[in-house]
Design an enzyme around this catalytic site. Structure first.
Site, short mmCIF file in Angstrom:
data_model
loop_
_atom_site.label_atom_id
_atom_site.label_comp_id
_atom_site.label_asym_id
_atom_site.label_seq_id
_atom_site.Cartn_x
_atom_site.Cartn_y
_atom_site.Cartn_z
N ARG A 95 0.82 -1.23 0.00
CA ARG A 95 0.00 0.00 0.00
C ARG A 95 0.84 1.27 0.00
NH1 ARG A 95 -2.91 -3.51 2.99
NH2 ARG A 95 -4.70 -4.23 1.80
N LYS A 117 2.55 11.52 -11.18
CA LYS A 117 1.81 10.50 -11.94
C LYS A 117 2.70 9.29 -12.18
CE LYS A 117 -1.36 13.16 -14.82
NZ LYS A 117 -1.71 13.44 -16.23
N GLU A 159 8.84 19.48 -24.28
CA GLU A 159 8.06 19.78 -23.07
C GLU A 159 8.58 21.06 -22.41
OE1 GLU A 159 5.42 17.95 -22.54
OE2 GLU A 159 5.86 16.19 -23.77
N LYS A 216 6.15 23.38 -13.93
CA LYS A 216 5.31 22.18 -13.81
C LYS A 216 4.88 22.01 -12.35
CE LYS A 216 4.05 17.65 -14.84
NZ LYS A 216 4.33 16.34 -15.36
N GLU A 226 -5.69 17.01 -11.75
CA GLU A 226 -6.03 17.31 -13.15
C GLU A 226 -7.50 17.63 -13.35
OE1 GLU A 226 -4.71 14.35 -15.93
OE2 GLU A 226 -4.28 15.89 -17.40
N ARG A 230 -4.23 22.06 -14.45
CA ARG A 230 -3.26 21.06 -14.93
C ARG A 230 -3.52 20.66 -16.38
NH1 ARG A 230 -0.79 16.24 -11.19
NH2 ARG A 230 0.65 15.39 -12.71
N ASN A 234 -1.55 19.79 -21.27
CA ASN A 234 -1.86 18.99 -22.47
C ASN A 234 -1.74 19.79 -23.76
OD1 ASN A 234 -2.38 16.52 -21.22
ND2 ASN A 234 -4.45 17.16 -20.68
N HIS A 237 -0.91 18.18 -26.97
CA HIS A 237 -0.92 16.73 -26.74
C HIS A 237 -2.13 16.02 -27.34
CE1 HIS A 237 2.49 17.57 -24.29
NE2 HIS A 237 2.59 16.35 -23.87
N HIS A 241 -1.00 13.07 -29.43
CA HIS A 241 -1.38 11.68 -29.15
C HIS A 241 -2.03 11.05 -30.36
CE1 HIS A 241 -1.56 12.36 -24.53
NE2 HIS A 241 -0.44 11.76 -24.88
N HIS A 254 7.42 10.68 -28.70
CA HIS A 254 6.33 11.47 -28.13
C HIS A 254 6.57 12.98 -28.33
CE1 HIS A 254 3.26 12.79 -25.37
NE2 HIS A 254 4.17 13.42 -24.63
N1 LIG Z 1 4.41 10.39 -15.28
C1 LIG Z 1 4.29 11.44 -16.06
O1 LIG Z 1 3.82 12.50 -15.66
C2 LIG Z 1 4.78 11.34 -17.47
C3 LIG Z 1 4.88 12.48 -18.26
C4 LIG Z 1 5.38 12.36 -19.55
C5 LIG Z 1 5.75 11.11 -20.04
N2 LIG Z 1 5.62 10.00 -19.26
C6 LIG Z 1 6.02 8.68 -19.74
O2 LIG Z 1 7.42 8.69 -19.95
C7 LIG Z 1 7.73 7.67 -20.90
C8 LIG Z 1 8.77 8.21 -21.87
O3 LIG Z 1 9.91 8.58 -21.14
P1 LIG Z 1 11.31 8.85 -21.87
O4 LIG Z 1 11.09 9.70 -23.06
O5 LIG Z 1 12.25 9.29 -20.83
O6 LIG Z 1 11.68 7.41 -22.49
P2 LIG Z 1 12.52 6.17 -21.94
O7 LIG Z 1 12.43 6.03 -20.49
O8 LIG Z 1 12.13 5.02 -22.79
O9 LIG Z 1 14.03 6.59 -22.31
C9 LIG Z 1 14.36 6.78 -23.67
C10 LIG Z 1 15.62 5.96 -24.06
O10 LIG Z 1 16.77 6.62 -23.54
C11 LIG Z 1 17.57 5.69 -22.80
N3 LIG Z 1 18.24 6.49 -21.77
C12 LIG Z 1 17.69 7.04 -20.67
N4 LIG Z 1 18.58 7.85 -20.07
C13 LIG Z 1 19.70 7.81 -20.80
C14 LIG Z 1 20.97 8.46 -20.71
N5 LIG Z 1 21.22 9.36 -19.76
N6 LIG Z 1 21.91 8.18 -21.63
C15 LIG Z 1 21.65 7.29 -22.63
N7 LIG Z 1 20.46 6.67 -22.80
C16 LIG Z 1 19.52 6.93 -21.89
C17 LIG Z 1 16.59 4.66 -22.30
O11 LIG Z 1 17.23 3.44 -22.03
C18 LIG Z 1 15.63 4.56 -23.48
O12 LIG Z 1 16.17 3.70 -24.46
C19 LIG Z 1 6.44 7.26 -21.55
O13 LIG Z 1 6.07 5.99 -21.10
C20 LIG Z 1 5.44 8.30 -21.07
O14 LIG Z 1 4.13 7.79 -20.97
C21 LIG Z 1 5.14 10.10 -17.98
#
Ligand SMILES: NC(=O)c1ccc[n+]([C@@H]2O[C@H](COP(=O)([O-])OP(=O)(O)OC[C@H]3O[C@@H](n4cnc5c(N)ncnc54)[C@H](O)[C@@H]3O)[C@@H](O)[C@H]2O)c1
Length: 352
Positions: A95, A117, A159, A216, A226, A230, A234, A237, A241, A254
């Site tokens: 939990r 999130k 972003e 943010k 949200e 908040r 978007n 987005h 999306h 993305h």
């Molecule tokens: N929680 C939230 O509020 C929120 C907001 C936006 C996006 N997201 C989520 O985030 C995800 C995307 O995140 P992302 O773009 O960071 O992608 P990711 O985590 O897949 O990382 C992108 C790539 O970069 C590599 N990598 C990471 N750090 C590195 C570094 N310092 N040097 C070399 N390689 C590195 C990773 O291994 C991966 O291959 C999605 O699933 C999305 O839904 C969440």
């Protein structure tokens, strides 16, 4: 970690992916070991597929085997995929246990590690299961961005630019003038060159990250669940999306889809008479020179149809974020399909 995040010897687990582990697991582990902690780690495959039930349950079982308790801390070392998955695991484990985010992509540093999130994807769609679970600590080191592929870096920058567009005209202006100083008025750099520009001055980048995180944080603090403000996060987005879905998540990162989505949303804002023409032109000129994958086969009507299916449709209405000035955004749910369609057409034509 010992003092700030409530961790005690033997009760933390680093969660990371293979790409990140190769470069940063040892330095992070050894600094925690130096603080007298036992430092087990779970190294998962890189990529969106890891944000799934399969890896969630594998991770939760591993947490049990490592003897983690409710007082323990999960350290999410990686991009948004690891942050979302490990954050979700921390939020449901017994939990809820502690979470520390160590984001290693630009997107994770300015976006996904702030706001609480967490979640995983289902076969039926992305981010369909999740929680709000705030980390006790977020550690951001911009030097790790030097090993990030240029396309990923630039995608995360979308972003940052968005935070300027919706909330802080000065932030947008600083980015715009730095970009123009480096590339001139009309040049369209490759992702490699744009990436070098982002990394050229780490103290400037740190400053941009701090300003972006503050924005943010301010927005999500005002509206944690949200329900109102908040939603302006978007911006771009709903279009973005839909673009990602239409191209089955294969063509665009993305952030790349968000650049195009912000271009469309900016044109829509001008079309609705909310954003002055010269301001819209400044924004679309900058967005239009950033390198993106080709737009072959993208049909405006299909994109519009996809948008209507988006989860932001509530009560049959499409919620769209528009600008009424650079640095000032609001949501509208009364926008006619024609205006949306024309804005999509215009943005696609602008890149043809
Ligand atoms: N929680 C939230 O509020 C929120 C907001 C936006 C996006 N997201 C989520 O985030 C995800 C995307 O995140 P992302 O773009 O960071 O992608 P990711 O985590 O897949 O990382 C992108 C790539 O970069 C590599 N990598 C990471 N750090 C590195 C570094 N310092 N040097 C070399 N390689 C590195 C990773 O291994 C991966 O291959 C999605 O699933 C999305 O839904 C969440």
């Amino acid at each position: 970690v010992k003092e700030d995040a409530g961790g005690r010897g033997g009760d933390l687990l680093i969660v990371t992916d293979r790409n990140v582990a190769r470069r940063y697991l040892e330095p992070v582990s050894s600094s925690l070991r130096a603080a007298g902690l036992r430092v087990p780690s779970a190294v998962l495959p890189a990529g969106e597929k890891t944000k799934s039930g399969r890896y969630l349950f594998a991770l939760l079982s591993r947490m049990v085997r490592e003897g983690l308790t409710r007082e323990s801390v999960v350290v999410a070392l990686g991009g948004g995929v690891i942050g979302d998955l490990a954050g979700f695991a921390a939020s449901v484990y017994m939990r809820g246990c502690g979470l520390v985010q160590v984001p290693t992509t630009l997107l994770a540093q300015i976006d996904s590690s702030v706001g609480g999130k967490t979640g995983i994807d289902l076969r039926e769609g992305k981010n369909l299961v999740g929680t709000f679970h705030n980390p006790r600590l977020v550690v951001i080191d911009p030097t790790v961005l030097e090993t990030l592929p240029a396309r990923e870096l630039l995608a995360g920058f979308a972003e940052l630019l968005k935070h300027g567009l919706i909330f802080d005209e000065e932030l947008f202006g600083d980015i715009e003038s730095s970009f123009r100083r480096r590339f001139g008025p009309d040049a369209a750099p490759t992702a490699g060159k744009a990436g070098k520009w982002i990394l050229a001055d780490l103290s400037r980048l740190s400053d941009l990250i701090v300003r972006s995180v503050r924005i943010k944080a301010e927005i999500v603090t005002a509206d944690e669940r949200e329900r109102g403000l908040r939603m302006i996060l978007n911006f771009g987005h709903t279009f973005g999306h839909a673009l990602e879905q239409l191209t089955r998540y294969r063509r665009f990162l993305h952030g790349e889809a968000v650049y195009l989505g912000m271009d469309m949303a900016t044109r829509l804002s001008a079309r609705l008479g909310m954003l002055a023409g010269d301001e819209a032109a400044r924004v679309t000129a900058l967005l239009g020179t950033l390198p993106l994958p080709g737009l072959r086969g993208i049909r405006p009507r299909e994109l519009l149809r996809q948008m209507a299916r988006d989860k932001k449709v509530r009560g049959g209405r499409l919620h769209l974020v528009v600008l009424e000035g650079i640095g000032k955004a609001l949501t509208r749910e009364d926008v006619g399909e024609d205006a949306i369609l024309q804005s999509i057409r215009e943005a696609l034509a602008g890149r043809a």
